[in-house]
Scaffold this motif. Structure first.
Motif, short mmCIF file in Angstrom:
data_model
loop_
_atom_site.label_atom_id
_atom_site.label_comp_id
_atom_site.label_asym_id
_atom_site.label_seq_id
_atom_site.Cartn_x
_atom_site.Cartn_y
_atom_site.Cartn_z
N ALA A 79 7.69 0.01 1.71
CA ALA A 79 6.74 -1.18 0.87
C ALA A 79 5.89 -1.33 -0.30
CB ALA A 79 6.64 -2.61 1.36
N GLU A 80 5.83 -1.77 -1.01
CA GLU A 80 4.16 -1.63 -1.94
C GLU A 80 3.86 -3.09 -2.29
OE1 GLU A 80 4.87 2.65 -4.03
OE2 GLU A 80 5.32 0.82 -5.90
N ILE A 81 2.88 -3.82 -2.03
CA ILE A 81 1.91 -4.98 -2.00
C ILE A 81 0.58 -4.46 -3.58
CG2 ILE A 81 1.07 -7.07 -1.23
CD1 ILE A 81 2.01 -5.51 1.02
N ILE A 82 1.31 -6.14 -4.19
CA ILE A 82 0.41 -5.78 -5.14
C ILE A 82 -0.24 -7.22 -4.79
CG2 ILE A 82 -0.23 -6.91 -7.72
CD1 ILE A 82 1.54 -5.24 -8.60
N ARG A 83 -1.54 -7.89 -4.18
CA ARG A 83 -2.13 -9.04 -4.18
C ARG A 83 -2.66 -9.22 -5.46
NH1 ARG A 83 -0.65 -10.52 1.25
NH2 ARG A 83 -1.26 -8.26 2.60
N ALA A 84 -3.05 -11.30 -5.10
CA ALA A 84 -2.58 -11.56 -6.52
C ALA A 84 -3.99 -11.66 -7.06
CB ALA A 84 -3.35 -14.03 -6.16
N ASP A 85 -4.54 -11.42 -6.51
CA ASP A 85 -6.47 -11.10 -7.36
C ASP A 85 -6.46 -9.37 -7.75
OD1 ASP A 85 -6.82 -10.02 -4.76
OD2 ASP A 85 -8.47 -10.36 -4.09
N VAL A 86 -5.03 -8.78 -7.77
CA VAL A 86 -5.51 -7.49 -8.04
C VAL A 86 -5.67 -7.87 -9.81
CG1 VAL A 86 -3.98 -5.04 -9.07
CG2 VAL A 86 -4.44 -6.45 -6.25
N ARG A 87 -6.73 -7.23 -10.27
CA ARG A 87 -6.40 -7.27 -12.25
C ARG A 87 -6.45 -5.72 -12.94
NH1 ARG A 87 -5.53 -11.66 -11.05
NH2 ARG A 87 -6.49 -13.71 -11.27
N VAL A 88 -5.21 -5.79 -13.67
CA VAL A 88 -5.90 -4.75 -14.83
C VAL A 88 -6.16 -4.35 -15.89
CG1 VAL A 88 -3.94 -3.08 -13.19
CG2 VAL A 88 -3.29 -4.40 -15.22
N PHE A 129 13.93 1.37 -9.16
CA PHE A 129 12.99 -0.26 -9.80
C PHE A 129 11.34 0.32 -10.34
CE2 PHE A 129 11.28 -4.33 -8.19
CZ PHE A 129 12.58 -5.37 -8.50
N GLN A 130 11.40 -0.86 -11.26
CA GLN A 130 9.80 -0.10 -11.45
C GLN A 130 8.92 -0.95 -11.36
OE1 GLN A 130 9.22 2.68 -13.63
NE2 GLN A 130 10.47 3.66 -11.95
N PHE A 131 7.74 -0.92 -11.00
CA PHE A 131 7.01 -2.42 -10.42
C PHE A 131 5.31 -2.17 -10.97
CE2 PHE A 131 3.94 -3.42 -6.69
CZ PHE A 131 4.73 -4.17 -6.22
N GLY A 132 5.45 -3.40 -11.62
CA GLY A 132 3.69 -3.10 -12.08
C GLY A 132 3.26 -4.41 -12.90
N LEU A 133 2.14 -3.97 -13.48
CA LEU A 133 1.28 -5.33 -13.90
C LEU A 133 1.60 -5.10 -15.26
CD1 LEU A 133 -1.35 -5.62 -11.55
CD2 LEU A 133 0.62 -7.05 -11.51
N LEU A 134 1.99 -6.07 -16.23
CA LEU A 134 1.84 -5.74 -18.31
C LEU A 134 0.21 -6.83 -17.50
CD1 LEU A 134 5.42 -7.22 -18.77
CD2 LEU A 134 4.33 -4.78 -18.95
N ALA A 176 -6.83 -1.52 -6.21
CA ALA A 176 -5.11 -0.91 -5.54
C ALA A 176 -4.40 -1.67 -4.91
CB ALA A 176 -5.99 0.14 -4.87
N ILE A 177 -3.35 -0.75 -5.39
CA ILE A 177 -1.98 -1.23 -4.40
C ILE A 177 -2.40 -1.01 -2.78
CG2 ILE A 177 -0.87 -1.92 -6.43
CD1 ILE A 177 1.64 0.03 -5.89
N GLU A 178 -0.91 -1.91 -2.22
CA GLU A 178 -0.96 -1.31 -1.22
C GLU A 178 0.43 -0.60 -0.61
OE1 GLU A 178 -1.71 -4.88 1.87
OE2 GLU A 178 -2.74 -5.67 0.81
N LYS A 179 0.41 0.28 -0.16
CA LYS A 179 2.16 0.72 0.52
C LYS A 179 1.25 0.86 1.52
CE LYS A 179 1.12 3.49 -3.78
NZ LYS A 179 0.95 5.02 -4.51
#
Length: 138
Positions: free
Chosen positions: A14-23, A36-41, A2-5
């Motif tokens: 704000a929204e936070i993606i921590r370095a250890d988040v994996r998808v 503003f689009q925010f995500g992980l590729l 999960a990301i932090e909202k």
């Protein structure tokens, strides 16, 4: 995963993606309506995306969001509500990312840092783009 909202009184700040988040697969966390689009590729080895470009489309953007992707160091991001009161502090380290969506913010550097900063353009100069606020001290 999960990301932090970070929200206050129903408003997302704000929204936070921590370095250890994996998808496993590409995932965007921001709503489709967000300016503003925010995500992980994420793709498996061997994936090939066809050559492409993005269509021109007139968009009207009334807000300015900013994203930091920490490369090195440690900072504290201070988040202020609409009345100028500090309500949250977030520590970021190398690999962490934050998108600042609403309200005022400040950056306090704990260790020499470098971050990639991304925000919507065009840049109109600091005098036209940034408003310093008076904050309420506790």
């Amino acid at each position: 995963m999960a990301i932090e909202k970070i929200e206050r009184h129903g408003t997302k700040y704000a929204e936070i993606i921590r370095a250890d988040v994996r998808v496993e697969d590409t995932r965007f966390f921001s709503s489709p309506e967000s300016s503003f689009q925010f995500g992980l590729l994420a793709h498996r080895a061997g994936f090939v995306e066809p050559p492409h470009y993005h269509k021109e489309f007139l968009r009207e953007i009334n807000d300015l969001q900013q994203m930091f992707v920490m490369q090195r160091g440690v900072v504290v991001i201070e988040l202020y509500d609409d009345e100028g009161a500090l309500f949250r502090e977030v520590t970021l380290r190398a690999g962490d990312a934050i998108v600042l969506i609403h309200g005022a913010h400040a950056v306090r550097v704990l260790e020499d840092f470098q971050a990639i900063s991304v925000k919507q353009g065009p840049f109109l100069g600091t005098e036209n783009d940034k408003i310093n606020i008076r904050v309420k001290r506790r």
